[in-house]
Design an enzyme around this catalytic site. Sequence first.
Site, PDB file in Angstrom:
ATOM      1  N   ARG A  46       0.814  -1.217   0.000  1.00 41.99           N
ATOM      2  CA  ARG A  46       0.000   0.000   0.000  1.00 41.99           C
ATOM      3  C   ARG A  46       0.848   1.267   0.000  1.00 41.99           C
ATOM      4  O   ARG A  46       1.854   1.345   0.695  1.00 41.99           O
ATOM      5  CB  ARG A  46      -0.914  -0.016   1.230  1.00 41.99           C
ATOM      6  CG  ARG A  46      -1.664   1.283   1.466  1.00 41.99           C
ATOM      7  CD  ARG A  46      -2.679   1.165   2.581  1.00 41.99           C
ATOM      8  NE  ARG A  46      -3.825   0.340   2.187  1.00 41.99           N
ATOM      9  CZ  ARG A  46      -4.801  -0.004   3.028  1.00 41.99           C
ATOM     10  NH1 ARG A  46      -4.754   0.385   4.281  1.00 41.99           N
ATOM     11  NH2 ARG A  46      -5.805  -0.746   2.605  1.00 41.99           N
ATOM     12  N   TYR A 103     -13.595  -7.796  -9.841  1.00 39.04           N
ATOM     13  CA  TYR A 103     -13.040  -7.094  -8.681  1.00 39.04           C
ATOM     14  C   TYR A 103     -11.614  -6.623  -8.921  1.00 39.04           C
ATOM     15  O   TYR A 103     -11.288  -5.441  -8.703  1.00 39.04           O
ATOM     16  CB  TYR A 103     -13.069  -7.987  -7.422  1.00 39.04           C
ATOM     17  CG  TYR A 103     -12.103  -7.426  -6.409  1.00 39.04           C
ATOM     18  CD1 TYR A 103     -12.434  -6.299  -5.674  1.00 39.04           C
ATOM     19  CD2 TYR A 103     -10.818  -7.956  -6.268  1.00 39.04           C
ATOM     20  CE1 TYR A 103     -11.531  -5.705  -4.813  1.00 39.04           C
ATOM     21  CE2 TYR A 103      -9.911  -7.375  -5.409  1.00 39.04           C
ATOM     22  CZ  TYR A 103     -10.260  -6.257  -4.687  1.00 39.04           C
ATOM     23  OH  TYR A 103      -9.364  -5.673  -3.860  1.00 39.04           O
ATOM     24  N   GLU A 161      -3.177  -8.012  -5.202  1.00 39.83           N
ATOM     25  CA  GLU A 161      -4.602  -8.251  -5.411  1.00 39.83           C
ATOM     26  C   GLU A 161      -4.877  -9.707  -5.783  1.00 39.83           C
ATOM     27  O   GLU A 161      -5.861 -10.289  -5.334  1.00 39.83           O
ATOM     28  CB  GLU A 161      -5.156  -7.314  -6.485  1.00 39.83           C
ATOM     29  CG  GLU A 161      -5.245  -5.855  -6.055  1.00 39.83           C
ATOM     30  CD  GLU A 161      -6.131  -5.651  -4.834  1.00 39.83           C
ATOM     31  OE1 GLU A 161      -6.926  -6.544  -4.506  1.00 39.83           O
ATOM     32  OE2 GLU A 161      -6.020  -4.583  -4.211  1.00 39.83           O
ATOM     33  N   ASP A 163     -15.718  -5.940  -3.288  1.00 41.52           N
ATOM     34  CA  ASP A 163     -15.234  -7.225  -2.775  1.00 41.52           C
ATOM     35  C   ASP A 163     -16.117  -7.643  -1.600  1.00 41.52           C
ATOM     36  O   ASP A 163     -17.143  -7.025  -1.347  1.00 41.52           O
ATOM     37  CB  ASP A 163     -13.767  -7.118  -2.351  1.00 41.52           C
ATOM     38  CG  ASP A 163     -13.626  -6.407  -1.021  1.00 41.52           C
ATOM     39  OD1 ASP A 163     -14.439  -5.493  -0.763  1.00 41.52           O
ATOM     40  OD2 ASP A 163     -12.751  -6.770  -0.233  1.00 41.52           O
TER      41      ASP A 163
END
Length: 364
Positions: free
Chosen positions: A28, A132, A49, A150
Amino acid sequence: MTQAYRTMAPADLILAWYDKHHRDLPWRVSPPMAAAGVKPDPYRIWLSEVMLQQTTVQAVKSYFALFTARWPTVADLAKADNEDVMKSWAGLGYYARARNLKKCAEAVAFEHGGVFPDTEDGLKALPGIGDYTAAAIAAIAFNRKSAVLDGNVERVISRLHAIETPLPAAKPEMRALVAAMTPEDRPGDFAQAMMDLGATICTPRRPACALCPLNADCRVLGRDDPELFPRKAAKKEKPVRLGAAFVAEDEDGAVFLRKRIESGLLGGMTEVPGSAWTARIDGDTATTAAPFPADWHPTGTVTHVFTHFELRLTVYRSRVPRGTAKDGGWWQPKATLDGEALPTVMKKAIKQAIPDAFDKTRNA
DNA sequence: AATTCGGGGGT
DNA sequence: ACCCCAGAATT
């Protein structure tokens, strides 16, 4: 003025909450980092992901560190050996993800000039990237205003709007609501904020509604039990399947292994020989399903729960002479067993037959 | 629309 | 025991 006060838009409430309470995760770019000029690396966003599909953050962390250290760029992963990728993925589950991960890396490296597509449609055309993941990468890596939905967001939205339609039928409705809520500014942070909210506040059990930035807007809070949302279709029971596994050890302490077919359950992974896994099993399985004749004796049973059935494996063991036939498989030294592409159920079976098989100090 | 894909942690 | 998890591909 017709109102005593004006409420902030839900997206702004969530972003304000995220700025204070976001979690630091290895993949992140946090708001402070972004403010310092750090840009997300699409490769790392994509890798995280895919690993996070139906998998918890905790389980992913060590695999993400391993993969990014060994293959720092998508070009490195594209050039990697398929078997090395499967070995590194072993234990994380859903092994089709690893096969598609490699295919996707090759497509990006060799057909897209090493650059990930920056649109939802372009991303979705790649192997292993569905609704997603395409939306998440587009939003997080490329700041696209895509609707990221999600399991976490489904829970938040279902409670916020008291959606009575059960999943998965409610998905289109939920996606439209997320799309309407997603801001022009910081759509990537908004998506991550919604997922953090679902993971830490709007939890499946005992949600911390008092701490939720959306509690004033929630249609369920105070009217019904939040734990009853999202509504879900009833799930069917898991059948039990039975099977036999054969762990052969030779005089050098090597174990006989073989490779599963590329498709289907545990596709392309390594296994110890065994019978088919069926609802019933006959009495002479030990003699008919063994890889070669030997003095097979039962050591016990291991149970392993897959997504749609429970497996009970009777594990047989034998000691065989050096040089025993190796048709369809190979002899793997115990000291190097840990590096093999062994799924968890196979590690369980080997440990049942040879308790210290994965003990590095004993086998080094 | 249903089924097939792993494995582990929380409650 | 049961639930769920930053779902995708196949049928």
